[in-house]
Design a protein around this motif. Structure first.
Motif, PDB file in Angstrom:
ATOM      1  N   THR A   1      30.298  43.051  29.123  1.00 47.44           N
ATOM      2  CA  THR A   1      30.944  41.979  29.176  1.00 47.44           C
ATOM      3  C   THR A   1      30.946  40.916  28.184  1.00 47.44           C
ATOM      4  O   THR A   1      31.639  40.553  26.888  1.00 47.44           O
TER       5      THR A   1
ATOM      6  N   LYS B   1      31.077  44.242  41.321  1.00 46.25           N
ATOM      7  CA  LYS B   1      31.436  42.856  42.046  1.00 46.25           C
ATOM      8  C   LYS B   1      32.657  42.909  42.823  1.00 46.25           C
ATOM      9  O   LYS B   1      33.578  42.417  42.973  1.00 46.25           O
TER      10      LYS B   1
ATOM     11  N   GLU C   1      26.807  42.043  33.006  1.00 43.98           N
ATOM     12  CA  GLU C   1      27.108  40.600  32.882  1.00 43.98           C
ATOM     13  C   GLU C   1      26.551  41.509  30.729  1.00 43.98           C
ATOM     14  O   GLU C   1      27.596  40.110  29.517  1.00 43.98           O
TER      15      GLU C   1
ATOM     16  N   ASN D   1      21.209  43.456  35.339  1.00 38.56           N
ATOM     17  CA  ASN D   1      22.796  42.695  35.172  1.00 38.56           C
ATOM     18  C   ASN D   1      23.566  43.896  33.954  1.00 38.56           C
ATOM     19  O   ASN D   1      23.904  42.835  33.363  1.00 38.56           O
TER      20      ASN D   1
ATOM     21  N   TRP E   1      26.510  36.416  41.653  1.00 32.04           N
ATOM     22  CA  TRP E   1      25.632  37.537  41.088  1.00 32.04           C
ATOM     23  C   TRP E   1      24.276  37.083  42.587  1.00 32.04           C
ATOM     24  O   TRP E   1      24.719  36.442  42.960  1.00 32.04           O
TER      25      TRP E   1
ATOM     26  N   TRP F   1      35.926  43.690  32.352  1.00 31.84           N
ATOM     27  CA  TRP F   1      36.583  43.281  33.670  1.00 31.84           C
ATOM     28  C   TRP F   1      37.221  43.677  34.866  1.00 31.84           C
ATOM     29  O   TRP F   1      36.937  44.001  35.605  1.00 31.84           O
TER      30      TRP F   1
ATOM     31  N   TRP G   1      35.808  31.882  38.726  1.00 32.72           N
ATOM     32  CA  TRP G   1      35.510  32.790  38.978  1.00 32.72           C
ATOM     33  C   TRP G   1      35.413  32.235  40.600  1.00 32.72           C
ATOM     34  O   TRP G   1      34.705  31.224  40.700  1.00 32.72           O
TER      35      TRP G   1
ATOM     36  N   ASP H   1      43.605  36.242  39.851  1.00 33.50           N
ATOM     37  CA  ASP H   1      42.329  35.811  38.185  1.00 33.50           C
ATOM     38  C   ASP H   1      43.091  34.493  37.393  1.00 33.50           C
ATOM     39  O   ASP H   1      42.853  34.400  36.796  1.00 33.50           O
TER      40      ASP H   1
ATOM     41  N   ASP I   1      33.924  44.166  37.507  1.00 37.17           N
ATOM     42  CA  ASP I   1      35.014  42.825  38.607  1.00 37.17           C
ATOM     43  C   ASP I   1      36.027  42.717  39.278  1.00 37.17           C
ATOM     44  O   ASP I   1      35.470  42.519  40.783  1.00 37.17           O
ATOM     45  N   GLN I   2      36.740  43.202  38.517  1.00 34.26           N
ATOM     46  CA  GLN I   2      38.075  43.182  39.845  1.00 34.26           C
ATOM     47  C   GLN I   2      38.249  45.023  40.574  1.00 34.26           C
ATOM     48  O   GLN I   2      39.339  45.029  41.353  1.00 34.26           O
TER      49      GLN I   2
ATOM     50  N   GLU J   1      30.606  39.006  45.162  1.00 32.64           N
ATOM     51  CA  GLU J   1      29.621  38.979  44.387  1.00 32.64           C
ATOM     52  C   GLU J   1      29.203  40.407  43.973  1.00 32.64           C
ATOM     53  O   GLU J   1      29.484  41.357  44.427  1.00 32.64           O
ATOM     54  N   ARG J   2      28.539  40.309  43.159  1.00 40.28           N
ATOM     55  CA  ARG J   2      27.465  41.161  42.624  1.00 40.28           C
ATOM     56  C   ARG J   2      26.428  41.401  42.725  1.00 40.28           C
ATOM     57  O   ARG J   2      25.169  41.019  42.551  1.00 40.28           O
TER      58      ARG J   2
END
Lengths: 320, 241
Positions: free
Chosen positions: B73, A293, B70, B67, A144, B124, A280, B139, B128-129, A285-286
């Motif tokens: 998740t 992200k 985070e 965040n 991040w 995720w 990871w 991943d 994230d993806q 990045e986030r």
């Protein structure tokens, strides 16, 4: 000394903005010259987008949104989302648990291969230096990032004053050890005190900054008061906080995270989208407070032109 | 052979027996049992939905911090693991207290665990993806910690799909075997959490979960050994004959 970063580190590639651009050169020089005292006097509360806080933020940080290529993170985000394991392992812990910490008075011990070792009062360290606003992106190894207006001066200025000898190949930094004020130092989560290190040329690089403030105001305890390091092309954990010892050594020091987990963390810890963390990818990045992200991570966090020569001929996959 | 039917009919039979031991009318005991189960089920719904509601509210009201992903998740992953462990404690609870009605709480608990795993996976995948299948597959293949977590999720899918009475009846003894997958899924889930936490040097929570899981699995070991012993004895008996 005012750093005029090369064009390469401007908005488009590295996404830092030289203070001159957003402050107007004249005002920048004035503020920088007068330092914290002026800022405290001339401070006003910021609009909501910067965030609610107790400290007054100087007016030069108003309306940065429109003038920056990259939005600054709010004071609130910067001061409530921290990795500072001495105060706890959750990101909210440092802002909650650092109230007891006393950053004043502060002495830094300078040791090792230097002509002028000794215990330096923080005020004496700061007296001759020119403070600057430096807007850098903080890229955490956890993928991040935030854009943060630090307030500080180049580490190189301090190093020159203490006159390192030819034997000084590396600089080793130590965080204060005060288990009575830093509750997690009573746990074995990490080996204490926290240690970081830089190679001499990295330490002397004009981008390497000793930080005493954020948003032109005093550095809060949770951000590493009263003195911390920022090396914008390296992962955030290299930016050691609450520094009490700076030692000039011959051998490469072992930094805390490498000590804790040498498979996953190394000494150099340069931001590198091509070298993944085992858990990871580092390619993206986030950008907080974004949810996604999807921000492309740049080589050396966007400072490749300024720093890649430091690592010429080194295999960066090996030297993590 | 009574064994194969255990999964479905055993439950009711045991409930019935437990009720009749109370020396009162069977009918009213069943009513009491049903009442108890209903109360427990309502409790499970409230407890299991509260982390999710807290997250959804926090996401919109902004108390998840800078965040939020985070936090989303972490909390959904944690809730999955806790619910898997609670699901696994139903059998010991039933044996220790003799309250066989507890078995009826296992399905809602298991399904809630799956629900959180599904949300966890989707957070995720989406944040994230960023809906990118190629990144996701990379991943899963390249990072053992993701491989393990994803496998746990994949194992839970058929368990959730076959959780209905209809599937229990259709699969018979195979249903019991299939649903032993929860042991593996829970183990992989805890390993997944441990690996991530280890990168952040704080493994206290995953170790606590691992301890609970070990207790729950070890509790079952004598039963497995006994069943195995009986099976071997039976097959040997057949050979002698």
């Amino acid at each position: 000394m005012i750093i005029r970063s090369k064009r390469a580190s401007d908005i488009s590639s590295s996404e830092i903005t030289p203070p001159e651009i957003y402050l107007g050169r004249r005002r920048f020089i004035r503020d920088a010259g007068l330092g914290l005292a002026t800022l405290a006097l001339g401070g006003t509360a910021l609009p909501n987008d910067i965030g609610a806080q107790s400290q007054e933020i100087p007016p030069r940080f108003r309306n940065l949104k429109s003038e920056l290529g990259e939005e600054l993170n709010s004071y609130r985000d910067i001061t409530t989302y921290n990795n500072f394991y001495e105060f706890g392992t959750d990101k909210r812990d440092p802002s909650r648990n650092s109230g007891e910490f006393e950053p004043q008075p502060w002495t830094v011990s300078i040791e090792g291969h230097v002509n002028k070792p000794g215990n330096y009062e923080l005020d004496d360290i700061l007296a001759p230096v020119t403070m600057e606003d430096r807007i850098y992106r903080l890229r955490c190894v956890e993928a991040w990032s935030m854009v943060i207006p630090w307030y500080g001066f180049p580490l190189a200025e301090l190093i020159k004053r203490v006159e390192p000898t030819g034997n000084a190949k590396f600089v080793r930094f130590e965080t204060v050890y005060r288990p009575e004020q830093m509750p997690y130092q009573k746990t074995g989560v990490l080996p204490w005190p926290y240690v970081e290190g830089l190679r001499m040329d990295e330490a002397m690089h004009p981008l390497t900054t000793l930080v005493t403030g954020v948003y032109g105001t005093e550095l809060p305890n949770q951000n590493g008061a009263p003195l911390r390091l920022i090396i914008p092309w390296k992962y955030g954990f290299k930016g050691i906080k609450s520094i009490v010892k700076i030692e000039f050594v011959e051998e490469m020091p072992t930094n805390t995270w490498k000590m804790a987990n040498s498979v996953e963390y190394g000494f150099y810890s340069n931001v590198n989208p091509e070298v993944s963390h085992p858990r990871w990818s580092q390619a993206r990045e986030r950008r907080l407070p974004s949810l996604f992200k999807n921000h492309e991570t740049l080589m050396f966090n966007g400072y490749a032109e300024e720093v890649s020569h430091l690592y010429a001929g080194m295999d960066l996959h090996r030297w993590k | 052979m009574a064994m194969p039917r255990k999964s479905l009919t055993f439950t009711q039979a045991w409930t019935f027996t437990a009720g009749s031991k109370l020396h009162s009318s069977i009918g009213s005991n069943i009513v009491i049992q049903k009442h108890q189960i209903l109360v427990c089920k309502v409790g499970i719904w409230i407890a299991a939905l509260s982390p999710g509601s807290w997250l959804v509210a926090g996401l919109f009201l902004g108390w998840l911090g800078p965040n939020p992903v985070e936090t989303l998740t972490h909390i959904t992953g944690m809730t999955t693991l806790v619910l898997l462990l609670v699901t696994l404690s139903i059998t010991p609870l039933r044996r220790i207290t003799g309250w066989n009605g507890a078995i009826r709480l296992r399905r809602p608990l298991g399904l809630f665990a799956f629900f959180y795993a599904l949300v966890h996976f989707n957070i995720w995948f989406v944040f994230d993806q960023v809906f990118n299948w190629r990144w996701m597959v990379e991943d899963i293949i390249e990072r053992p910690y993701i491989t393990v977590g994803f496998s746990a999720f994949v194992i839970l899918v058929p368990l959730a799909l076959t959780s209905t009475k209809g599937w229990m009846r259709r699969l018979g003894v195979r249903w019991t075997k299939l649903h032993r997958g929860i042991y593996l899924a829970a183990t992989l889930g805890v390993v997944h959490f441990y690996w991530l936490a280890n990168s952040k040097a704080d493994v206290r929570l995953p170790l606590l979960l691992a301890l609970c899981l070990s207790v729950l699995l070890l509790y079952r070991v004598p039963g497995w050994l006994e069943r195995r012993r009986r099976m071997i004895a039976r097959s040997q008996g057949r050979n002698i004959r």
